[in-house]
Motif scaffolding. Structure first.
Motif, short mmCIF file in Angstrom:
data_model
loop_
_atom_site.label_atom_id
_atom_site.label_comp_id
_atom_site.label_asym_id
_atom_site.label_seq_id
_atom_site.Cartn_x
_atom_site.Cartn_y
_atom_site.Cartn_z
N PRO A 12 0.72 -1.24 -0.05
CA PRO A 12 0.05 -0.08 -0.32
C PRO A 12 0.83 1.30 -0.13
O PRO A 12 1.87 1.21 0.43
CB PRO A 12 -0.75 -0.19 1.35
CG PRO A 12 0.12 -0.93 2.33
CD PRO A 12 0.76 -1.75 1.38
N PRO A 13 0.33 2.40 -0.47
CA PRO A 13 1.10 3.57 -0.57
C PRO A 13 1.28 4.14 0.94
O PRO A 13 0.47 3.79 2.01
CB PRO A 13 0.35 4.54 -1.20
CG PRO A 13 -1.17 4.14 -1.31
CD PRO A 13 -0.88 2.49 -1.28
N VAL A 14 2.45 4.80 1.19
CA VAL A 14 2.66 5.13 2.64
C VAL A 14 1.23 6.27 3.16
O VAL A 14 0.95 7.11 2.39
CB VAL A 14 3.81 6.04 2.74
CG1 VAL A 14 3.95 6.91 4.09
CG2 VAL A 14 5.05 5.21 2.33
N GLY A 15 0.91 5.91 4.15
CA GLY A 15 -0.20 6.59 4.70
C GLY A 15 -1.68 6.06 4.47
O GLY A 15 -2.46 6.87 4.53
N ALA A 16 -1.58 5.19 3.70
CA ALA A 16 -2.92 4.68 3.11
C ALA A 16 -3.84 4.19 4.16
O ALA A 16 -3.20 3.48 5.14
CB ALA A 16 -2.71 3.21 1.70
N PRO A 17 -5.04 4.29 4.21
CA PRO A 17 -5.98 3.92 5.25
C PRO A 17 -5.89 2.26 5.25
O PRO A 17 -5.70 1.64 4.13
CB PRO A 17 -7.13 4.21 4.78
CG PRO A 17 -7.23 4.60 3.38
CD PRO A 17 -5.96 5.00 3.07
N PRO A 18 -6.06 1.65 6.47
CA PRO A 18 -6.46 0.10 6.52
C PRO A 18 -7.10 -0.39 5.31
O PRO A 18 -8.35 0.13 5.15
CB PRO A 18 -6.69 -0.10 8.02
CG PRO A 18 -6.37 1.18 8.63
CD PRO A 18 -6.68 2.38 7.73
N SER A 19 -6.87 -1.37 4.76
CA SER A 19 -7.60 -2.12 3.89
C SER A 19 -8.85 -2.91 4.72
O SER A 19 -8.81 -3.02 5.87
CB SER A 19 -6.70 -3.26 3.08
OG SER A 19 -6.43 -4.18 4.12
N SER A 20 -9.62 -3.13 3.70
CA SER A 20 -10.84 -4.00 4.22
C SER A 20 -10.45 -5.27 5.19
O SER A 20 -10.95 -5.88 6.31
CB SER A 20 -12.01 -4.45 3.58
OG SER A 20 -11.12 -5.34 2.43
N ALA A 21 -9.40 -5.99 4.74
CA ALA A 21 -8.89 -7.14 5.30
C ALA A 21 -8.28 -6.60 6.61
O ALA A 21 -8.44 -7.34 7.65
CB ALA A 21 -7.74 -7.78 4.36
#
Length: 313
Positions: A12-21
């Motif tokens: 994920p890109p830096v600072g991306a919000p947590p994924s659904s998983a």
């Protein structure tokens, strides 16, 4: 998906919000019916994405947490062949080991709630930690002296922890194989002299448990009191002078060399006597190098670093 490593293409890109998983993993850590009531990014960090969470269990109890995910050091690394989330020197396992020892420490530190060090269930290797109250320090000039004393005193119980030898040994980040001054260096000869001194043998010093990246923004404060020390990813078995040197460096860059000297005096006072060898200060400063694309010291930082460097040499 390999449960030990993750494909770099999925980084994920830096600072991306947590994924659904990742969100699902957090909820499952608190049992059926748990819900995440709030998510917000926390500032700071280039190799971690930190998010503050509020989780409410089915029974109605509320938990204030930090979700800490290991991301590639270079934000562009996810597209590069062989990119990795962490290595042996900077890994979730290292922080887990540090937090285990710190459970016996009298200063407030995060407690480990859950871990996915391989990134088997989350979008990256992740730790779920208790969230301490407070914010990074921004003391008024009249409060700086008290702040320095508290920063110095907080190191004493850290360095006294038992079991420190179980941590990885301290290794300087800059191996000095590339002796290149900062882009904005006004006095490159100072940097060359620093490399010459740092390339010599390290002074004899007993090893202790050290934070390794101890600086103001890795501490939390409320009402003028230190409420916690965070970010233990680099914790090591090494000389006390590394923690003193790292704090001195950051104070010199934020303020000037005189404030760095005041911290050294404060630590000497609270420790009942400590002679800070300039070697460790130089090593901490040279860890800023070599610069990389996207990580170049500002002209102001270089100017303050050179003024500080001159006092060390």
């Amino acid at each position: 998906m390999d449960l030990v490593t993750r494909s770099p293409a999925l980084a994920p890109p830096v600072g991306a919000p947590p994924s659904s998983a990742t969100v699902r993993w957090v909820r499952e850590c608190f049992g059926r019916g748990a819900e995440i009531r709030a998510v917000r990014p926390l500032p700071g960090g280039t190799a971690h994405a930190n998010h503050a969470l509020v989780v409410e269990t089915r029974a109605g109890s509320e938990h204030r947490l930090v979700l800490r995910r290991w991301l590639p050091r270079d934000p562009l690394a996810s597209a590069a062949p062989g990119a990795v989330f962490a290595d042996g020197e900077f890994s979730p396992e290292r922080e887990i080991a540090a937090l285990t020892l710190l459970a016996a420490c009298e200063i407030p530190t995060p407690a480990l709630v859950a871990a996915d060090p391989a990134g088997a269930y989350c979008d990256a290797p992740a730790l779920l930690l208790t969230r301490l109250p407070g914010h990074p320090p921004r003391p008024a000039p009249d409060d700086l002296a008290e702040c320095l004393i508290q920063l110095a005193a907080a190191l004493l119980p850290v360095h006294a922890l038992r079991g420190a030898a179980s941590m990885p040994p301290y290794i300087p980040r800059n191996r000095l194989d590339l002796r290149q001054p900062p882009k904005h260096a006004a006095r490159p000869e100072l940097w060359e002299r620093a490399c010459e001194v740092a390339s010599g043998p390290a002074p004899d010093a007993p090893s202790r448990f050290v934070h390794r990246d101890y600086h103001p923004d890795n501490t939390l404060w409320a009402g003028g009191r230190l409420t916690g020390v965070v970010d233990w990813s680099d914790a090591s078995f090494g000389p006390v002078g590394v923690d003193v040197g790292q704090m001195r460096l950051r104070l010199a860059l934020r303020y000037d060399a005189s404030v760095a000297d005041r911290f050294r005096e404060c630590f000497d006072q609270v420790a009942g006597g400590h002679v800070q060898d300039p070697y460790w200060d130089l090593r901490c400063l040279l860890d800023l190098l070599p610069e990389e694309p996207g990580r170049v010291l500002s002209e102001q930082d270089v100017s303050r670093a050179e003024a500080y460097l001159e006092t060390l040499l």
